[in-house]
Design an enzyme around this catalytic site. Structure first.
Site, PDB file in Angstrom:
ATOM      1  CD  GLU A 193      -2.994  -0.893   2.349  1.00  0.00           C
ATOM      2  OE1 GLU A 193      -3.043   0.173   3.007  1.00  0.00           O
ATOM      3  OE2 GLU A 193      -3.770  -1.843   2.555  1.00  0.00           O
TER       4      GLU A 193
ATOM      5  CG  HIS B 118      -4.870   4.091   2.465  1.00  0.00           C
ATOM      6  ND1 HIS B 118      -5.905   4.832   2.990  1.00  0.00           N
ATOM      7  CD2 HIS B 118      -5.266   2.796   2.524  1.00  0.00           C
ATOM      8  CE1 HIS B 118      -6.885   4.020   3.358  1.00  0.00           C
ATOM      9  NE2 HIS B 118      -6.523   2.780   3.081  1.00  0.00           N
TER      10      HIS B 118
ATOM     11  CG  HIS C 225      -7.741  -0.556   0.103  1.00  0.00           C
ATOM     12  ND1 HIS C 225      -9.072  -0.436   0.438  1.00  0.00           N
ATOM     13  CD2 HIS C 225      -7.045  -0.121   1.183  1.00  0.00           C
ATOM     14  CE1 HIS C 225      -9.170   0.051   1.665  1.00  0.00           C
ATOM     15  NE2 HIS C 225      -7.951   0.248   2.136  1.00  0.00           N
TER      16      HIS C 225
ATOM     17  CG  ASP D 286      -8.594   1.915   5.821  1.00  0.00           C
ATOM     18  OD1 ASP D 286      -7.387   1.734   6.089  1.00  0.00           O
ATOM     19  OD2 ASP D 286      -9.093   1.643   4.709  1.00  0.00           O
TER      20      ASP D 286
END
Length: 153
Positions: free
Chosen positions: A34, A97, A99, A110
């Site tokens: 990630e 971010h 995935h 999260d």
């Protein structure tokens, strides 16, 4: 790329196409780990607010399991915040971010780690390729993510 929501209601995050494209490229290049970073710009906390990204600050993912988690080093995060609020004259708009193998929506992890009320959390999914954005809404001791419109601007 937008999420298809009504363009006139609810919160929105305006992201320049160039910044979105750089984040997508970085997410692809870093797969299977990630990626993460911070957005700077104009922050609008109103329930139907429109925050505008003017800059992004990529950060190294220092999580113990970077394939399934992200963590910005606290010292690096502080440096980014100081650069934003000091020299750049911008506000912290939110975070992003990826995935690499998951959906473009917040995971339970999260939600458990979200700490910035009313800030945007942009998530890039690579499988399928999609970008989603969410606002963290604090409610007493807990909170929840609220979907927000992603607008290229």
């Amino acid at each position: 790329m937008t999420d298809g929501s009504d363009p006139e209601s609810g919160p929105a995050l305006v992201v320049p196409a160039e910044i979105r494209d750089r984040i997508l490229e970085r997410a692809r290049d870093s797969r299977p780990a990630e990626i993460c970073g911070v957005f700077g710009g104009e922050y609008d906390p109103a329930p139907d607010g429109r925050s505008r990204v003017r800059s992004h600050y990529p950060a190294e993912n220092v999580a113990e399991t970077p394939r399934t988690r992200y963590r910005i080093d606290p010292e690096a995060q502080l440096e980014i915040f100081e650069a934003l609020e000091g020299g750049a004259g911008e506000e912290i708009v939110g975070f992003y971010h990826s995935h690499p193998r998951g959906p473009p929506r917040p995971s339970a992890t999260d939600a458990a780690q979200a700490t910035w009320p009313d800030r945007s959390y942009l998530i890039v999914s690579l499988e399928p390729l999609e970008v989603g954005s969410w606002r963290w809404r604090k409610e007493g001791e807990s909170g929840a993510f609220e979907r927000e419109r992603l607008v290229l601007g």
